[in-house]
Motif scaffolding. Structure first.
Motif, short mmCIF file in Angstrom:
data_model
loop_
_atom_site.label_atom_id
_atom_site.label_comp_id
_atom_site.label_asym_id
_atom_site.label_seq_id
_atom_site.Cartn_x
_atom_site.Cartn_y
_atom_site.Cartn_z
N ASN A 82 -20.92 108.23 -56.54
CA ASN A 82 -21.40 109.55 -56.94
C ASN A 82 -20.31 110.59 -56.71
OD1 ASN A 82 -22.78 112.27 -55.98
ND2 ASN A 82 -24.16 111.26 -57.42
N HIS A 83 -20.13 111.45 -57.70
CA HIS A 83 -19.03 112.41 -57.63
C HIS A 83 -19.10 113.28 -56.37
CE1 HIS A 83 -15.86 114.98 -59.18
NE2 HIS A 83 -16.61 116.03 -58.95
N ALA A 84 -20.28 113.67 -55.99
CA ALA A 84 -20.41 114.55 -54.82
C ALA A 84 -20.11 113.82 -53.53
CB ALA A 84 -21.83 115.12 -54.76
N ASP A 85 -20.30 112.48 -53.53
CA ASP A 85 -20.10 111.72 -52.31
C ASP A 85 -18.72 111.08 -52.21
OD1 ASP A 85 -22.66 112.31 -51.55
OD2 ASP A 85 -23.53 110.51 -52.45
N ALA A 86 -17.96 111.15 -53.30
CA ALA A 86 -16.66 110.49 -53.30
C ALA A 86 -15.68 111.23 -52.40
CB ALA A 86 -16.10 110.43 -54.72
N PRO A 87 -14.72 110.52 -51.81
CA PRO A 87 -13.72 111.19 -50.99
C PRO A 87 -12.86 112.12 -51.83
CG PRO A 87 -13.13 108.89 -51.33
CD PRO A 87 -14.52 109.07 -51.85
N VAL A 88 -12.19 113.06 -51.18
CA VAL A 88 -11.37 114.03 -51.88
C VAL A 88 -10.38 113.33 -52.81
CG1 VAL A 88 -9.47 115.65 -51.54
CG2 VAL A 88 -11.55 115.90 -50.20
N VAL A 181 -9.29 92.93 -40.26
CA VAL A 181 -10.40 92.36 -39.50
C VAL A 181 -10.67 93.09 -38.18
CG1 VAL A 181 -10.00 90.08 -40.49
CG2 VAL A 181 -9.02 90.62 -38.26
N ARG A 182 -9.71 93.87 -37.70
CA ARG A 182 -9.95 94.53 -36.42
C ARG A 182 -10.83 95.76 -36.63
NH1 ARG A 182 -5.69 98.58 -33.96
NH2 ARG A 182 -5.14 99.78 -35.79
N GLU A 183 -11.53 96.13 -35.58
CA GLU A 183 -12.36 97.32 -35.62
C GLU A 183 -11.67 98.45 -34.86
OE1 GLU A 183 -16.16 96.40 -34.07
OE2 GLU A 183 -16.67 94.98 -35.66
N HIS A 184 -11.74 99.63 -35.44
CA HIS A 184 -11.12 100.79 -34.80
C HIS A 184 -11.98 101.99 -35.17
CE1 HIS A 184 -8.33 103.77 -33.39
NE2 HIS A 184 -7.41 102.87 -33.11
N ASP A 185 -12.43 102.71 -34.16
CA ASP A 185 -13.39 103.79 -34.39
C ASP A 185 -12.75 105.06 -34.94
OD1 ASP A 185 -15.48 102.23 -33.54
OD2 ASP A 185 -15.30 102.86 -31.44
N ASP A 186 -11.50 105.30 -34.63
CA ASP A 186 -10.87 106.55 -35.03
C ASP A 186 -10.31 106.44 -36.43
OD1 ASP A 186 -8.85 108.69 -35.35
OD2 ASP A 186 -9.45 109.16 -33.30
N TYR A 187 -10.89 107.15 -37.37
CA TYR A 187 -10.50 107.07 -38.78
C TYR A 187 -9.03 107.39 -38.98
CZ TYR A 187 -9.84 108.79 -43.53
OH TYR A 187 -9.34 109.04 -44.78
N ARG A 314 -15.92 104.77 -44.26
CA ARG A 314 -15.96 106.08 -43.62
C ARG A 314 -17.34 106.68 -43.82
NH1 ARG A 314 -11.83 111.26 -44.28
NH2 ARG A 314 -12.32 112.15 -42.27
N GLU A 315 -17.81 107.37 -42.82
CA GLU A 315 -19.14 107.96 -42.88
C GLU A 315 -19.25 108.91 -44.08
OE1 GLU A 315 -22.23 110.56 -40.08
OE2 GLU A 315 -20.28 109.92 -39.30
N GLY A 316 -20.31 108.73 -44.87
CA GLY A 316 -20.54 109.59 -46.01
C GLY A 316 -19.92 109.10 -47.30
N CYS A 317 -19.14 107.99 -47.25
CA CYS A 317 -18.49 107.47 -48.44
C CYS A 317 -18.80 105.99 -48.60
CB CYS A 317 -16.97 107.64 -48.36
SG CYS A 317 -16.42 109.34 -48.18
N VAL A 318 -18.93 105.55 -49.83
CA VAL A 318 -19.08 104.12 -50.14
C VAL A 318 -17.70 103.59 -50.52
CG1 VAL A 318 -20.20 102.41 -51.61
CG2 VAL A 318 -21.44 104.48 -50.94
N PRO A 319 -17.08 102.75 -49.69
CA PRO A 319 -15.74 102.26 -50.04
C PRO A 319 -15.78 101.29 -51.20
CG PRO A 319 -16.55 101.12 -48.10
CD PRO A 319 -17.57 102.18 -48.42
N MET A 320 -14.70 101.22 -51.93
CA MET A 320 -14.55 100.20 -52.95
C MET A 320 -14.20 98.86 -52.28
SD MET A 320 -12.29 101.91 -56.00
CE MET A 320 -12.94 103.19 -57.07
N THR A 321 -14.51 97.78 -52.96
CA THR A 321 -13.95 96.50 -52.53
C THR A 321 -12.47 96.52 -52.89
OG1 THR A 321 -14.32 95.36 -54.63
CG2 THR A 321 -16.14 95.36 -53.04
#
Length: 447
Positions: A82-88, A181-187, A314-321
């Motif tokens: 959705n255009h409104a939800d896409a990242p900048v 594969v690693r997890e990291h909380d800080d974007y 990222r919170e608020g965005c649906v990432p692409m595969t």
């Protein structure tokens, strides 16, 4: 709703989409080529399935094929972006087909280095976990110092960058695997680290010598350092900024350059920070420069920075595969990014980059372990489920290129499509890797 692959990006389409066979002399701009009269890996096309945008695309197809399959009445459903939800980054990119296409001569690297893998993945990956932690800690210290308006000490970060470069030169897959594969909380730090890894892998593929690779990684790690001066509300809502907020957001580039100007960095690194948001057709910022006025290292940094934004959660965005992002990048060639750089980046990371979750044509599911540039659609897959998607007790590695050798086309295994991160039963950290080449326990390395 059925699905097809568009530029190796699985997206929604209308029910009942069909294909027709078309001779290459009858192709027209705007058609979507979904299959060829020969295997894709025997052609120079870096992705499987693409829209014909120019006469050059048609001429290229004519030089390799007699006929192709074209999708009839193919349409896209982009509702999930959705255009409104896409990242900048993505929101400013939606008008690519109306933007100017600019062609430049192919990128020429003088005396390119031909790197050879000198250490297997199972050995190289053991040391990269601590290295990634060193990079994170160095970036945190630099950011904290800048927020306090101090002069950052970049020596620890420079030392870590040299180790990153050396690792990617030895084996480009280890840091790629870890970054996926690693997890990291800080974007911010996850983005910087991952972008630097993509850049190193791309630069290695181009044949850049180690000194330039060091500059490239350093520039990617510091490209967003100017955001330390931006208000928190802007950083927290990069995907949904007002026009006024976006104008302030864009100042992060010049802020970063100013903060790093007296830090003793090379001009090459400063140029990366200064130009990583410029775009091939002049639609970027801060100066709106275009084409060959953008330094090569900054072009690479801009491309990988954009790609990482498309695929990272990222919170608020649906990432692409990753496959969707690769297809999207391919559509930006000679618009946002130079064509041969896009193609060589795709060759470097693979149509299905390492760490991508996939489903095979027989129903098995797994994760991409490694790939070969000359067999882009046939990587090694660590299979983690059976045909009914039941988790396996022990993962197995299938080299699709070797597996399909000698098999009739209808009996070959292929990648059916990508799966989102977090798909049930597909956690690479839970499995052993078994096989002739790779025998090590993932969770011991990344846990």
């Amino acid at each position: 709703m059925e699905s097809i692959e568009v530029g190796r990006a699985v997206v929604g389409c209308t029910v009942g989409v069909s294909q027709k066979k078309v001779t290459v002399h009858n192709l027209e701009i705007g058609m979507f080529v979904s299959d060829l009269d020969r295997p894709w890996h025997q052609t120079p096309f870096p992705i499987q399935g693409f829209f014909i945008r120019t006469q050059d695309d048609i001429r290229s197809l004519m030089s390799h094929c007699s006929w192709v399959m074209v999708d009839v009445a193919e349409t896209r459903d982009t509702s999930e972006y959705n255009h409104a939800d896409a990242p900048v980054y993505f929101r400013r990119q939606r008008r690519t087909h109306a933007q100017e296409v600019i062609k430049l001569p192919p990128i020429n690297i003088k005396n390119p280095v031909r790197y050879v893998e000198s250490r297997p993945l199972r050995k190289e990956v053991k040391g990269v976990t601590a290295l990634a932690q060193d990079v994170d800690e160095a970036l945190v210290r630099v950011g904290a110092t800048i927020r306090q308006h101090g002069q950052p000490d970049l020596k620890p970060l420079a030392g870590a960058v040299q180790k990153m470069t050396a690792s990617v030169i030895r084996n480009p897959d280890a840091l790629l695997w870890l970054s996926r594969v690693r997890e990291h909380d800080d974007y911010s730090y996850r983005h910087a680290m991952n972008s630097a890894v993509w850049a190193l892998v791309c630069g290695r593929h181009l044949g850049l010598e180690s000194g330039l690779l060091n500059h490239l990684a350093m520039g990617c790690l510091l490209a967003h350092i100017g955001k330390a001066d931006l208000p928190e509300e802007i950083l927290a809502n990069e995907h949904a900024l007002s026009a006024e907020q976006y104008a302030e957001y864009k100042t992060y580039v010049e802020r970063g350059v100013a903060q790093l100007a007296s830090a003793g960095l090379s001009r090459a690194v400063i140029n990366i920070v200064q130009n990583h948001r410029e775009r091939h057709n002049g639609t970027g910022f801060p100066e709106g420069v275009r084409g060959d006025r953008i330094p090569l290292l900054a072009k690479i940094a801009g491309l990988v920075d954009y790609y990482e934004t498309l695929v990272e959660p990222r919170e608020g965005c649906v990432p692409m595969t990753p496959a969707q992002a690769v297809g999207h990048l391919y559509e930006t060639r000679n618009i946002e990014f130079q064509e041969d750089l896009v193609e060589r980046f795709i060759q470097a990371i693979g149509v299905y980059p390492i760490g991508t979750l996939v489903e095979l044509s027989d129903g098995q599911r797994g994760v991409i372990l490694s790939h070969s540039p000359d067999r882009r659609l046939l990587p090694k897959v660590m299979v983690m489920t059976d045909h009914a998607q039941r988790p396996l007790k022990t993962a197995k590695v299938i080299n699709l290129a070797e597996h399909n050798t000698g098999r009739a086309r209808g009996k070959q295994l292929r990648i059916e499509g990508c799966l989102p991160n977090g798909t049930d039963g597909l956690d690479p950290n839970r499995y052993d890797i078994s096989g002739a080449e790779l025998r090590f326990r993932i969770r011991n390395l990344f846990g």
